[in-house]
Scaffold this motif. Sequence first.
Motif, PDB file in Angstrom:
ATOM      1  N   SER A 142       0.809  -1.200   0.000  1.00 27.14           N
ATOM      2  CA  SER A 142       0.000   0.000   0.000  1.00 27.14           C
ATOM      3  C   SER A 142       0.850   1.260   0.000  1.00 27.14           C
ATOM      4  CB  SER A 142      -0.908  -0.003   1.241  1.00 27.14           C
ATOM      5  OG  SER A 142      -1.536   1.248   1.419  1.00 27.14           O
ATOM      6  N   HIS A 143       0.267   2.301  -0.547  1.00 27.94           N
ATOM      7  CA  HIS A 143       0.920   3.617  -0.490  1.00 27.94           C
ATOM      8  C   HIS A 143       1.104   4.087   0.946  1.00 27.94           C
ATOM      9  CE1 HIS A 143      -2.718   5.992   0.641  1.00 27.94           C
ATOM     10  NE2 HIS A 143      -3.336   4.962   0.101  1.00 27.94           N
ATOM     11  N   ARG A 144       0.335   3.499   1.883  1.00 29.32           N
ATOM     12  CA  ARG A 144       0.483   3.869   3.297  1.00 29.32           C
ATOM     13  C   ARG A 144       1.786   3.355   3.889  1.00 29.32           C
ATOM     14  NH1 ARG A 144      -4.829   2.070   2.861  1.00 29.32           N
ATOM     15  NH2 ARG A 144      -6.427   3.674   3.146  1.00 29.32           N
ATOM     16  N   HIS A 145       2.377   2.349   3.228  1.00 35.65           N
ATOM     17  CA  HIS A 145       3.606   1.754   3.751  1.00 35.65           C
ATOM     18  C   HIS A 145       4.654   1.715   2.640  1.00 35.65           C
ATOM     19  CE1 HIS A 145       1.171   0.596   7.165  1.00 35.65           C
ATOM     20  NE2 HIS A 145       0.322   0.012   6.343  1.00 35.65           N
ATOM     21  N   PRO A 146       5.133   2.871   2.211  1.00 39.53           N
ATOM     22  CA  PRO A 146       6.079   2.901   1.081  1.00 39.53           C
ATOM     23  C   PRO A 146       7.415   2.271   1.432  1.00 39.53           C
ATOM     24  CG  PRO A 146       5.904   5.068   2.095  1.00 39.53           C
ATOM     25  CD  PRO A 146       4.841   4.215   2.724  1.00 39.53           C
ATOM     26  N   HIS A 147       8.029   1.663   0.419  1.00 34.88           N
ATOM     27  CA  HIS A 147       9.357   1.076   0.546  1.00 34.88           C
ATOM     28  C   HIS A 147      10.392   2.019  -0.055  1.00 34.88           C
ATOM     29  CE1 HIS A 147       8.496  -2.945   2.063  1.00 34.88           C
ATOM     30  NE2 HIS A 147       7.452  -2.997   1.264  1.00 34.88           N
ATOM     31  N   ASP A 148      11.641   1.800   0.313  1.00 32.86           N
ATOM     32  CA  ASP A 148      12.732   2.538  -0.311  1.00 32.86           C
ATOM     33  C   ASP A 148      13.098   1.947  -1.667  1.00 32.86           C
ATOM     34  OD1 ASP A 148      12.965   4.315   1.791  1.00 32.86           O
ATOM     35  OD2 ASP A 148      14.332   3.016   2.898  1.00 32.86           O
ATOM     36  N   ALA A 149      12.616   0.722  -1.938  1.00 33.79           N
ATOM     37  CA  ALA A 149      12.952   0.059  -3.194  1.00 33.79           C
ATOM     38  C   ALA A 149      12.331   0.799  -4.386  1.00 33.79           C
ATOM     39  CB  ALA A 149      12.454  -1.384  -3.164  1.00 33.79           C
ATOM     40  N   ASP A 150      12.963   0.638  -5.552  1.00 32.76           N
ATOM     41  CA  ASP A 150      12.426   1.172  -6.801  1.00 32.76           C
ATOM     42  C   ASP A 150      11.126   0.430  -7.098  1.00 32.76           C
ATOM     43  OD1 ASP A 150      12.266   2.648  -9.106  1.00 32.76           O
ATOM     44  OD2 ASP A 150      13.636   1.356 -10.227  1.00 32.76           O
ATOM     45  N   CYS A 151      10.052   1.172  -7.366  1.00 36.67           N
ATOM     46  CA  CYS A 151       8.725   0.561  -7.434  1.00 36.67           C
ATOM     47  C   CYS A 151       7.982   0.899  -8.711  1.00 36.67           C
ATOM     48  CB  CYS A 151       7.885   1.021  -6.245  1.00 36.67           C
ATOM     49  SG  CYS A 151       8.542   0.552  -4.642  1.00 36.67           S
ATOM     50  N   VAL A 152       6.992   0.066  -9.027  1.00 32.26           N
ATOM     51  CA  VAL A 152       6.089   0.260 -10.160  1.00 32.26           C
ATOM     52  C   VAL A 152       4.677   0.395  -9.603  1.00 32.26           C
ATOM     53  CG1 VAL A 152       5.138  -0.785 -12.251  1.00 32.26           C
ATOM     54  CG2 VAL A 152       7.555  -1.087 -11.703  1.00 32.26           C
ATOM     55  N   TRP A 153       3.985   1.413 -10.037  1.00 33.67           N
ATOM     56  CA  TRP A 153       2.604   1.624  -9.623  1.00 33.67           C
ATOM     57  C   TRP A 153       1.705   0.581 -10.309  1.00 33.67           C
ATOM     58  CZ3 TRP A 153      -0.761   5.264 -12.808  1.00 33.67           C
ATOM     59  CH2 TRP A 153      -2.066   5.346 -12.271  1.00 33.67           C
ATOM     60  N   VAL A 154       0.896  -0.178  -9.533  1.00 31.07           N
ATOM     61  CA  VAL A 154       0.070  -1.232 -10.122  1.00 31.07           C
ATOM     62  C   VAL A 154      -1.418  -1.103  -9.815  1.00 31.07           C
ATOM     63  CG1 VAL A 154       1.959  -2.900 -10.165  1.00 31.07           C
ATOM     64  CG2 VAL A 154       0.455  -2.811  -8.156  1.00 31.07           C
ATOM     65  N   GLU A 155      -1.792  -0.137  -8.988  1.00 31.39           N
ATOM     66  CA  GLU A 155      -3.215   0.005  -8.647  1.00 31.39           C
ATOM     67  C   GLU A 155      -3.555   1.462  -8.405  1.00 31.39           C
ATOM     68  OE1 GLU A 155      -6.532  -1.755  -5.474  1.00 31.39           O
ATOM     69  OE2 GLU A 155      -4.400  -1.827  -4.967  1.00 31.39           O
ATOM     70  N   GLU A 156      -4.724   1.848  -8.902  1.00 28.66           N
ATOM     71  CA  GLU A 156      -5.245   3.192  -8.699  1.00 28.66           C
ATOM     72  C   GLU A 156      -6.627   3.088  -8.082  1.00 28.66           C
ATOM     73  OE1 GLU A 156      -6.901   5.901 -11.985  1.00 28.66           O
ATOM     74  OE2 GLU A 156      -4.816   6.574 -11.775  1.00 28.66           O
ATOM     75  N   LEU A 157      -6.944   4.007  -7.171  1.00 24.97           N
ATOM     76  CA  LEU A 157      -8.266   4.048  -6.549  1.00 24.97           C
ATOM     77  C   LEU A 157      -8.717   5.505  -6.488  1.00 24.97           C
ATOM     78  CD1 LEU A 157     -10.617   2.659  -5.071  1.00 24.97           C
ATOM     79  CD2 LEU A 157      -9.317   2.938  -2.941  1.00 24.97           C
ATOM     80  N   ASN A 158      -9.860   5.786  -7.104  1.00 26.56           N
ATOM     81  CA  ASN A 158     -10.405   7.146  -7.117  1.00 26.56           C
ATOM     82  C   ASN A 158      -9.387   8.156  -7.644  1.00 26.56           C
ATOM     83  OD1 ASN A 158     -12.813   6.191  -5.957  1.00 26.56           O
ATOM     84  ND2 ASN A 158     -11.972   6.402  -3.891  1.00 26.56           N
ATOM     85  N   GLY A 159      -8.656   7.743  -8.679  1.00 24.61           N
ATOM     86  CA  GLY A 159      -7.702   8.631  -9.314  1.00 24.61           C
ATOM     87  C   GLY A 159      -6.398   8.817  -8.573  1.00 24.61           C
ATOM     88  N   LYS A 160      -6.208   8.069  -7.499  1.00 26.92           N
ATOM     89  CA  LYS A 160      -4.989   8.200  -6.700  1.00 26.92           C
ATOM     90  C   LYS A 160      -4.210   6.891  -6.694  1.00 26.92           C
ATOM     91  CE  LYS A 160      -7.018  11.625  -3.564  1.00 26.92           C
ATOM     92  NZ  LYS A 160      -7.346  11.960  -2.153  1.00 26.92           N
ATOM     93  N   GLN A 161      -2.895   6.997  -6.646  1.00 27.16           N
ATOM     94  CA  GLN A 161      -2.037   5.815  -6.559  1.00 27.16           C
ATOM     95  C   GLN A 161      -2.341   5.057  -5.268  1.00 27.16           C
ATOM     96  OE1 GLN A 161       1.780   7.644  -6.730  1.00 27.16           O
ATOM     97  NE2 GLN A 161       1.701   8.051  -8.919  1.00 27.16           N
ATOM     98  N   GLN A 162      -2.531   3.755  -5.407  1.00 30.34           N
ATOM     99  CA  GLN A 162      -2.975   2.962  -4.261  1.00 30.34           C
ATOM    100  C   GLN A 162      -1.951   1.921  -3.829  1.00 30.34           C
ATOM    101  OE1 GLN A 162      -5.611   3.531  -2.529  1.00 30.34           O
ATOM    102  NE2 GLN A 162      -5.817   1.708  -1.242  1.00 30.34           N
ATOM    103  N   SER A 163      -1.502   1.087  -4.777  1.00 27.74           N
ATOM    104  CA  SER A 163      -0.593   0.002  -4.426  1.00 27.74           C
ATOM    105  C   SER A 163       0.555  -0.076  -5.411  1.00 27.74           C
ATOM    106  CB  SER A 163      -1.337  -1.340  -4.394  1.00 27.74           C
ATOM    107  OG  SER A 163      -2.298  -1.351  -3.357  1.00 27.74           O
ATOM    108  N   PHE A 164       1.660  -0.613  -4.938  1.00 25.75           N
ATOM    109  CA  PHE A 164       2.892  -0.667  -5.702  1.00 25.75           C
ATOM    110  C   PHE A 164       3.493  -2.068  -5.641  1.00 25.75           C
ATOM    111  CE2 PHE A 164       2.187   3.472  -3.883  1.00 25.75           C
ATOM    112  CZ  PHE A 164       2.396   4.340  -4.933  1.00 25.75           C
TER     113      PHE A 164
END
Length: 283
Positions: free
Chosen positions: A45-67
């Motif tokens: 979840s975007h609530r728990h971001p990692h330091d790793a290089d990431c790819v956005w894979v989910e959007e919710l209500n126009g906002k980035q949700q999961s990576f």
Amino acid sequence: MTSTGSCTVDRHFYAKENVVFMPNPLPAIASELFFTDLDSTMIFSHRHPHDADCVWVEELNGKQQSFMTRKSFRFFQMQNRFRIVPLTTRSFQQFSRLRCLTETMGWQDALICNGAVRLCGEQEDLQWRSDSENLAAPHLQQLLSLKRAAANLCGTDAIVSAEPFLFYVKAADRVAEVTDLLLPLADPKQIIIFHDARKVYCIPQTLSKGAAAMRYAKLFADQPFWAAGDGELDIPMLNAASVRFCSPEISSRIRSDGQTFVCHAPFSDTVCDLLDQMSPKEI
């Protein structure tokens, strides 16, 4: 490239106006079953971001949700050894937000609603649903009773239901209160009660992830399978697997037979590293 928290996010794969999808066709002929949880196992979840290089894979209500980490994204897009089957508590609506990801990965089947619903691409397996309904039927009255108790405490708007398979309560800062209310009302032989940081889940024991994985494996002559998961609801699935990848938090509750690998954050990257080190002859 855009930045979200400590994640570097590449929108290229999912920008609908210019993306070229490159689905991996090879897992369809892969010989080994691999069940995996999604949230906090393969994606985060975007609530728990990692330091790793990431790819956005989910959007919710126009906002980035999961990576997903870029390392894991590339590994699972290219691998051809495993038939990857997501096994998740997500509902159809929640899982459909990951359609671009599953198509890109070549993940053709998925078990959602904690395994009660089987999706084959975008089509639901109606026989699987019927079998799940039969498994849930003996526990439905207790499930509905718990749902009423939760609604009385938190209001009906806080309840998300996928009857007769499960419901969860959007409890936010009342997770402990809701859990303490429901636990004494439930027969643990009938109903699983589980909570994370924000939600409380109630699920029939007959619809555990372990039961779902074994049902699916029967479609492939009961072949042994691999599994990955980080949370309490994943324990039955992990204990049914011959090779398993788990988090340190649940490792003490995993069976000692078979092969167990404890994965640290980012969970999926550790799985990739371990799989890279293994050959089929090691199993």
